[in-house]
Design a protein around this motif. Sequence first.
Motif, PDB file in Angstrom:
ATOM      1  N   LEU A   1       0.837  -1.202   0.000  1.00 54.61           N
ATOM      2  CA  LEU A   1       0.000   0.000   0.000  1.00 54.61           C
ATOM      3  C   LEU A   1       0.873   1.254   0.000  1.00 54.61           C
ATOM      4  N   LYS A   2       1.930   1.250   0.819  1.00 51.52           N
ATOM      5  CA  LYS A   2       2.837   2.392   0.889  1.00 51.52           C
ATOM      6  C   LYS A   2       3.533   2.616  -0.456  1.00 51.52           C
ATOM      7  N   LYS A   3       3.947   1.528  -1.098  1.00 50.07           N
ATOM      8  CA  LYS A   3       4.612   1.632  -2.393  1.00 50.07           C
ATOM      9  C   LYS A   3       3.661   2.201  -3.445  1.00 50.07           C
ATOM     10  N   PHE A   4       2.396   1.739  -3.397  1.00 50.46           N
ATOM     11  CA  PHE A   4       1.399   2.236  -4.351  1.00 50.46           C
ATOM     12  C   PHE A   4       1.162   3.722  -4.152  1.00 50.46           C
ATOM     13  N   ILE A   5       1.049   4.155  -2.896  1.00 45.41           N
ATOM     14  CA  ILE A   5       0.804   5.578  -2.596  1.00 45.41           C
ATOM     15  C   ILE A   5       1.979   6.438  -3.057  1.00 45.41           C
ATOM     16  N   ASN A   6       3.215   5.970  -2.781  1.00 41.60           N
ATOM     17  CA  ASN A   6       4.400   6.722  -3.182  1.00 41.60           C
ATOM     18  C   ASN A   6       4.507   6.830  -4.701  1.00 41.60           C
ATOM     19  N   SER A   7       4.133   5.748  -5.406  1.00 41.69           N
ATOM     20  CA  SER A   7       4.248   5.733  -6.862  1.00 41.69           C
ATOM     21  C   SER A   7       3.173   6.565  -7.541  1.00 41.69           C
ATOM     22  N   ASN A   8       2.042   6.753  -6.860  1.00 37.38           N
ATOM     23  CA  ASN A   8       0.917   7.459  -7.477  1.00 37.38           C
ATOM     24  C   ASN A   8       0.469   8.652  -6.637  1.00 37.38           C
ATOM     25  N   SER A   9       1.413   9.254  -5.913  1.00 33.09           N
ATOM     26  CA  SER A   9       1.062  10.303  -4.954  1.00 33.09           C
ATOM     27  C   SER A   9       0.418  11.513  -5.638  1.00 33.09           C
ATOM     28  N   PHE A  10       0.931  11.907  -6.807  1.00 29.87           N
ATOM     29  CA  PHE A  10       0.379  13.082  -7.456  1.00 29.87           C
ATOM     30  C   PHE A  10      -1.053  12.832  -7.910  1.00 29.87           C
ATOM     31  N   LEU A  11      -1.279  11.682  -8.528  1.00 31.64           N
ATOM     32  CA  LEU A  11      -2.628  11.350  -8.997  1.00 31.64           C
ATOM     33  C   LEU A  11      -3.594  11.264  -7.823  1.00 31.64           C
ATOM     34  N   ILE A  12      -3.144  10.688  -6.711  1.00 33.08           N
ATOM     35  CA  ILE A  12      -3.983  10.601  -5.508  1.00 33.08           C
ATOM     36  C   ILE A  12      -4.300  12.002  -4.992  1.00 33.08           C
ATOM     37  N   GLY A  13      -3.305  12.878  -4.995  1.00 35.53           N
ATOM     38  CA  GLY A  13      -3.510  14.252  -4.546  1.00 35.53           C
ATOM     39  C   GLY A  13      -4.534  14.990  -5.392  1.00 35.53           C
ATOM     40  N   VAL A  14      -4.496  14.780  -6.711  1.00 35.00           N
ATOM     41  CA  VAL A  14      -5.479  15.403  -7.601  1.00 35.00           C
ATOM     42  C   VAL A  14      -6.881  14.891  -7.276  1.00 35.00           C
ATOM     43  N   CYS A  15      -7.011  13.572  -7.076  1.00 30.56           N
ATOM     44  CA  CYS A  15      -8.315  12.988  -6.739  1.00 30.56           C
ATOM     45  C   CYS A  15      -8.842  13.529  -5.412  1.00 30.56           C
ATOM     46  N   VAL A  16      -7.951  13.689  -4.430  1.00 31.46           N
ATOM     47  CA  VAL A  16      -8.344  14.235  -3.130  1.00 31.46           C
ATOM     48  C   VAL A  16      -8.803  15.691  -3.299  1.00 31.46           C
ATOM     49  N   SER A  17      -8.094  16.468  -4.129  1.00 31.14           N
ATOM     50  CA  SER A  17      -8.459  17.870  -4.357  1.00 31.14           C
ATOM     51  C   SER A  17      -9.856  17.983  -4.953  1.00 31.14           C
ATOM     52  N   VAL A  18     -10.140  17.146  -5.950  1.00 31.67           N
ATOM     53  CA  VAL A  18     -11.458  17.174  -6.591  1.00 31.67           C
ATOM     54  C   VAL A  18     -12.536  16.708  -5.611  1.00 31.67           C
ATOM     55  N   SER A  19     -12.220  15.678  -4.798  1.00 34.88           N
ATOM     56  CA  SER A  19     -13.186  15.168  -3.811  1.00 34.88           C
ATOM     57  C   SER A  19     -13.512  16.225  -2.761  1.00 34.88           C
ATOM     58  N   LEU A  20     -12.488  16.955  -2.300  1.00 37.95           N
ATOM     59  CA  LEU A  20     -12.720  18.029  -1.328  1.00 37.95           C
ATOM     60  C   LEU A  20     -13.570  19.145  -1.929  1.00 37.95           C
ATOM     61  N   ALA A  21     -13.346  19.419  -3.228  1.00 34.60           N
ATOM     62  CA  ALA A  21     -14.158  20.437  -3.891  1.00 34.60           C
ATOM     63  C   ALA A  21     -15.621  20.018  -3.944  1.00 34.60           C
ATOM     64  N   TRP A  22     -15.864  18.734  -4.098  1.00 31.64           N
ATOM     65  CA  TRP A  22     -17.237  18.219  -4.123  1.00 31.64           C
ATOM     66  C   TRP A  22     -17.874  18.288  -2.735  1.00 31.64           C
ATOM     67  N   LEU A  23     -17.048  18.001  -1.688  1.00 32.24           N
ATOM     68  CA  LEU A  23     -17.562  18.000  -0.319  1.00 32.24           C
ATOM     69  C   LEU A  23     -17.688  19.417   0.247  1.00 32.24           C
ATOM     70  N   LEU A  24     -16.715  20.287  -0.058  1.00 28.66           N
ATOM     71  CA  LEU A  24     -16.675  21.641   0.514  1.00 28.66           C
ATOM     72  C   LEU A  24     -16.543  22.689  -0.589  1.00 28.66           C
ATOM     73  N   PRO A  25     -17.517  22.784  -1.484  1.00 30.61           N
ATOM     74  CA  PRO A  25     -17.365  23.702  -2.626  1.00 30.61           C
ATOM     75  C   PRO A  25     -17.425  25.176  -2.241  1.00 30.61           C
ATOM     76  N   GLN A  26     -18.224  25.533  -1.242  1.00 32.78           N
ATOM     77  CA  GLN A  26     -18.374  26.942  -0.883  1.00 32.78           C
ATOM     78  C   GLN A  26     -17.075  27.540  -0.338  1.00 32.78           C
ATOM     79  N   LEU A  27     -16.297  26.723   0.348  1.00 31.47           N
ATOM     80  CA  LEU A  27     -15.069  27.203   0.979  1.00 31.47           C
ATOM     81  C   LEU A  27     -14.069  27.732  -0.038  1.00 31.47           C
ATOM     82  N   GLY A  28     -13.908  27.011  -1.161  1.00 36.23           N
ATOM     83  CA  GLY A  28     -12.885  27.387  -2.141  1.00 36.23           C
ATOM     84  C   GLY A  28     -13.417  28.093  -3.367  1.00 36.23           C
ATOM     85  N   SER A  29     -14.710  28.365  -3.429  1.00 45.47           N
ATOM     86  CA  SER A  29     -15.268  29.040  -4.599  1.00 45.47           C
ATOM     87  C   SER A  29     -14.988  30.539  -4.532  1.00 45.47           C
ATOM     88  N   SER A  30     -15.233  31.216  -5.635  1.00 40.75           N
ATOM     89  CA  SER A  30     -15.033  32.664  -5.683  1.00 40.75           C
ATOM     90  C   SER A  30     -15.926  33.351  -4.657  1.00 40.75           C
TER      91      SER A  30
END
Length: 332
Positions: A2-31
């Motif tokens: 699991l650690k190896k997978f996370i390290n190898s795909n950290s950027f892609l995981i970070g992008v997915c987390v960013s989009v997921s947070l935008a879906w959960l908390l859209p008002q916080l980061g919107s204009s």
Amino acid sequence: MLKKFINSNSFLIGVCVSVSLAWLLPQLGSSGGLLWSEITTKLGVFVIFIIQGLTLPTNELRDGLFQWRLHLFCQGSNYLLLPLLGIAVLALTEIFGSVPPDLRVGFLYLAILPTTVSTAIVFTGKAGGNVVGALFNTSVSNVLGVFIVPIAATWIIGSVAVAGPDLSRIGGLLFKITSLILLPLILGQILRIWLKSWATTHKKKLSQTNVYIIYYMIYAAFCNSFVQGVWQQYGIEVVGWALGMTLLLLALGLVSVFVLARVFRFNLQDQATALFCGSQKTLASGVPMAGSIFTAESPALGIVLLPLMFYHPIQILVGGYLIGWFGKRTGD
């Protein structure tokens, strides 16, 4: 594992987390939200390009200056071949259905972007390619992109994706690009005179800082998309269009660059450099440039960035295979 997978795909995981947070908390980061994304995203662009200027390897630029055939080929592939292929893919796709306007803009924006920096250099090195050539071309491509991308965005995207090129926007775009990208890039290069050893020592941390800023900018872009209901307007169909067009562009780009590199009789090491530097597109510069060229708080920016967000991880996966293919033939 699991650690190896996370390290190898950290950027892609970070992008997915960013989009997921935008879906959960859209008002916080919107204009107009608590994070003031319409201001902080511009500040993020400024910081990213100060760091890029600070870490830009000027010595390698001088060392690789005289390999002009390789340089012309790489820059031509990036700024001429890939945009032409992008226009062709868009025309072909339109035969089978109507591509949403914002996605057309995003796809053409992807096609005119400069190459990656770290990925192209690392992949070239691991494939046994010409690393000095890769260092030169990735650096030059990103410097040229400061001027080429905003002008191309006005002419190409304007003429193909909308009604026609809006010449009145060129002056405003150049001012925004100069103040948000070119000025900090030059400032970073000036600071490098005194901070070169520090920047070299902390290059990994500086690079990670850029990555976190990019996560934030992706989050802010998608917050506006969710708040304004852009995804309800387009539906899941836009994801299918973006993925299919992106896969086709990458496949055509890789094949075309490889075939042309052989036609121009480059040796195997230079072929590897041409392939990675000529076909890859940067997300690291693409996201902040999009925030400068387009309106950062626009609800459609999430759609505009979608092709780039697909292209980036796919080019890494395909590049991993190509490293092994070239490595066997170069003996690396």
